[in-house]
Design a protein around this motif. Structure first.
Motif, PDB file in Angstrom:
ATOM      1  N   PHE A  66      -9.241   3.266  -4.246  1.00  0.00           N
ATOM      2  CA  PHE A  66     -10.656   3.576  -4.026  1.00  0.00           C
ATOM      3  C   PHE A  66     -11.473   2.344  -4.391  1.00  0.00           C
ATOM      4  N   LYS A  67     -12.219   1.815  -3.410  1.00  0.00           N
ATOM      5  CA  LYS A  67     -13.092   0.673  -3.651  1.00  0.00           C
ATOM      6  C   LYS A  67     -14.509   1.091  -3.313  1.00  0.00           C
ATOM      7  N   LYS A  68     -15.272   1.384  -4.348  1.00  0.00           N
ATOM      8  CA  LYS A  68     -16.623   1.894  -4.146  1.00  0.00           C
ATOM      9  C   LYS A  68     -17.495   0.876  -3.432  1.00  0.00           C
ATOM     10  N   SER A  69     -17.362  -0.399  -3.819  1.00  0.00           N
ATOM     11  CA  SER A  69     -18.232  -1.441  -3.251  1.00  0.00           C
ATOM     12  C   SER A  69     -17.985  -1.606  -1.759  1.00  0.00           C
ATOM     13  N   GLU A  70     -16.775  -1.312  -1.313  1.00  0.00           N
ATOM     14  CA  GLU A  70     -16.438  -1.446   0.100  1.00  0.00           C
ATOM     15  C   GLU A  70     -16.422  -0.083   0.811  1.00  0.00           C
ATOM     16  N   THR A  71     -16.697   0.958   0.088  1.00  0.00           N
ATOM     17  CA  THR A  71     -16.594   2.348   0.589  1.00  0.00           C
ATOM     18  C   THR A  71     -15.298   2.533   1.370  1.00  0.00           C
ATOM     19  N   SER A  72     -14.205   2.105   0.741  1.00  0.00           N
ATOM     20  CA  SER A  72     -12.921   2.179   1.426  1.00  0.00           C
ATOM     21  C   SER A  72     -11.893   2.935   0.600  1.00  0.00           C
ATOM     22  N   PHE A  73     -10.885   3.422   1.280  1.00  0.00           N
ATOM     23  CA  PHE A  73      -9.792   4.153   0.631  1.00  0.00           C
ATOM     24  C   PHE A  73      -8.563   3.952   1.510  1.00  0.00           C
ATOM     25  N   HIS A  74      -8.073   2.715   1.550  1.00  0.00           N
ATOM     26  CA  HIS A  74      -6.965   2.371   2.435  1.00  0.00           C
ATOM     27  C   HIS A  74      -5.634   2.859   1.873  1.00  0.00           C
ATOM     28  N   LEU A  75      -4.760   3.277   2.758  1.00  0.00           N
ATOM     29  CA  LEU A  75      -3.440   3.806   2.387  1.00  0.00           C
ATOM     30  C   LEU A  75      -2.383   2.724   2.603  1.00  0.00           C
ATOM     31  N   THR A  76      -1.498   2.534   1.630  1.00  0.00           N
ATOM     32  CA  THR A  76      -0.456   1.525   1.765  1.00  0.00           C
ATOM     33  C   THR A  76       0.891   2.075   1.326  1.00  0.00           C
ATOM     34  N   LYS A  77       1.917   1.413   1.857  1.00  0.00           N
ATOM     35  CA  LYS A  77       3.281   1.665   1.417  1.00  0.00           C
ATOM     36  C   LYS A  77       4.030   0.357   1.580  1.00  0.00           C
ATOM     37  N   PRO A  78       4.725  -0.118   0.547  1.00  0.00           N
ATOM     38  CA  PRO A  78       5.333  -1.448   0.604  1.00  0.00           C
ATOM     39  C   PRO A  78       6.373  -1.607   1.720  1.00  0.00           C
ATOM     40  N   SER A  79       7.137  -0.543   1.988  1.00  0.00           N
ATOM     41  CA  SER A  79       8.250  -0.675   2.924  1.00  0.00           C
ATOM     42  C   SER A  79       8.358   0.584   3.778  1.00  0.00           C
ATOM     43  N   ALA A  80       8.127   0.430   5.064  1.00  0.00           N
ATOM     44  CA  ALA A  80       8.111   1.596   5.954  1.00  0.00           C
ATOM     45  C   ALA A  80       9.524   2.106   6.222  1.00  0.00           C
ATOM     46  N   HIS A  81       9.634   3.424   6.275  1.00  0.00           N
ATOM     47  CA  HIS A  81      10.872   4.088   6.675  1.00  0.00           C
ATOM     48  C   HIS A  81      10.640   4.780   8.003  1.00  0.00           C
ATOM     49  N   MET A  82      11.712   5.010   8.717  1.00  0.00           N
ATOM     50  CA  MET A  82      11.593   5.704  10.006  1.00  0.00           C
ATOM     51  C   MET A  82      10.937   7.069   9.833  1.00  0.00           C
ATOM     52  N   SER A  83      11.209   7.703   8.705  1.00  0.00           N
ATOM     53  CA  SER A  83      10.683   9.039   8.459  1.00  0.00           C
ATOM     54  C   SER A  83       9.174   9.043   8.213  1.00  0.00           C
ATOM     55  N   ASP A  84       8.568   7.866   8.075  1.00  0.00           N
ATOM     56  CA  ASP A  84       7.111   7.796   7.876  1.00  0.00           C
ATOM     57  C   ASP A  84       6.337   7.951   9.184  1.00  0.00           C
ATOM     58  N   ALA A  85       7.035   7.913  10.299  1.00  0.00           N
ATOM     59  CA  ALA A  85       6.351   8.053  11.581  1.00  0.00           C
ATOM     60  C   ALA A  85       5.702   9.434  11.668  1.00  0.00           C
ATOM     61  N   ALA A  86       4.385   9.426  11.777  1.00  0.00           N
ATOM     62  CA  ALA A  86       3.607  10.667  11.754  1.00  0.00           C
ATOM     63  C   ALA A  86       2.151  10.286  12.000  1.00  0.00           C
ATOM     64  N   GLU A  87       1.279  11.278  11.939  1.00  0.00           N
ATOM     65  CA  GLU A  87      -0.150  11.002  12.026  1.00  0.00           C
ATOM     66  C   GLU A  87      -0.764  11.186  10.638  1.00  0.00           C
ATOM     67  N   TYR A  88      -1.637  10.283  10.289  1.00  0.00           N
ATOM     68  CA  TYR A  88      -2.229  10.262   8.951  1.00  0.00           C
ATOM     69  C   TYR A  88      -3.737  10.438   9.064  1.00  0.00           C
ATOM     70  N   PHE A  89      -4.254  11.321   8.219  1.00  0.00           N
ATOM     71  CA  PHE A  89      -5.678  11.629   8.229  1.00  0.00           C
ATOM     72  C   PHE A  89      -6.288  11.322   6.867  1.00  0.00           C
ATOM     73  N   CYS A  90      -7.364  10.571   6.896  1.00  0.00           N
ATOM     74  CA  CYS A  90      -8.174  10.351   5.711  1.00  0.00           C
ATOM     75  C   CYS A  90      -9.260  11.418   5.691  1.00  0.00           C
ATOM     76  N   ALA A  91      -9.619  11.885   4.507  1.00  0.00           N
ATOM     77  CA  ALA A  91     -10.617  12.942   4.422  1.00  0.00           C
ATOM     78  C   ALA A  91     -11.487  12.740   3.188  1.00  0.00           C
ATOM     79  N   VAL A  92     -12.708  13.229   3.279  1.00  0.00           N
ATOM     80  CA  VAL A  92     -13.664  13.124   2.173  1.00  0.00           C
ATOM     81  C   VAL A  92     -14.253  14.495   1.908  1.00  0.00           C
ATOM     82  N   SER A  93     -14.478  14.800   0.647  1.00  0.00           N
ATOM     83  CA  SER A  93     -15.169  16.040   0.336  1.00  0.00           C
ATOM     84  C   SER A  93     -16.246  15.793  -0.701  1.00  0.00           C
TER      85      SER A  93
END
Lengths: 114, 114
Positions: free
Chosen positions: A67-94
């Motif tokens: 969470f970077k307040k100054s950039e209003t960002s919330f980027h998702l990371t993973k160091p090493s992708a696996h085949m099983s990570d293939a999917a759709e990813y949704f960011c959400a705010v409440s």
């Protein structure tokens, strides 16, 4: 009013490469932030969430987000992708107040290339 | 904890027919949400229940849509006089309502209106 912008509707990475999915939010109050993953023809599964406190949050399956307040960002990371990570990813705010209505982004489809 | 369940998983109907979907939340969750997800989009909020009370409805929920949650347990979403534009995935989620109201999603009901 809250909103979420996910940059890139499709992202392709090689197996073993870094995964970076971008999310920027707009909120009039300090928000709660979430990343969900959706596999084909399934519901959404929570990967991780930020509420208060430590700005780097770790989730399931090796994912993390900062969470970077100054950039209003919330980027998702993973160091090493696996085949099983293939999917759709949704960011959400409440909004922490009221009934915590959740607003979703339009999603990023992650393809992992062997 | 058996998770959120939805029935049916798939529904094909002809334009003008009425359809009803059911959602069974996680048993101790008193908050229940309905979302609609169309292809290439994130889930969009439709309505929210706290126990049996329907506390908010989106403008997306036209007068052809009605939702109920009798006795604060399962919920039903009915669409009358279906239109082709109603074709979507209908997702149900539930939460405890304490702390961060993390929403747990069901697998969804995919509606196809022909």
């Amino acid at each position: 009013a809250q909103s979420v912008t996910q940059l890139g509707s499709h992202v392709s990475v090689s197996e073993g490469a870094l995964v970076l999915l971008r999310c920027n939010y707009s909120s009039s109050v300090p928000p709660y932030l979430f990343w969900y993953v959706q596999y084909p023809n399934q519901g959404l599964q929570l990967l991780l969430k930020y509420t208060t406190g430590a700005t780097l949050v770790k989730g399931i399956n090796g994912f993390e987000a900062e969470f970077k307040k100054s950039e209003t960002s919330f980027h998702l990371t993973k160091p090493s992708a696996h085949m099983s990570d293939a999917a759709e990813y949704f960011c959400a705010v409440s909004d922490p107040g009221g009934y915590q209505k959740v607003t979703f982004g339009t999603g990023t489809k992650l393809q992992v290339i062997p | 904890d058996t998770g959120v369940s939805q029935d049916p998983r798939h529904k094909i109907t002809k334009r003008g027919q009425n359809v009803t979907f059911r959602c069974d939340p996680i048993s101790e969750h008193n908050r229940l949400y309905w979302y609609r997800q169309t292809l290439g989009q994130g889930p969009e909020f439709l309505t929210y229940f706290q126990n049996e009370a329907q506390l908010e409805k989106s403008r997306l929920l036209s007068d052809r849509f009605s939702a109920e949650r009798p006795k604060g347990s399962f919920s039903t979403l009915e669409i009358q006089r279906t239109e082709q534009g109603d074709s979507a995935m209908y997702l149900c989620a539930s939460s405890t309502g304490t702390g961060v109201w993390e929403q747990y999603f069901g697998p969804g009901t995919r509606l196809t209106v022909t």
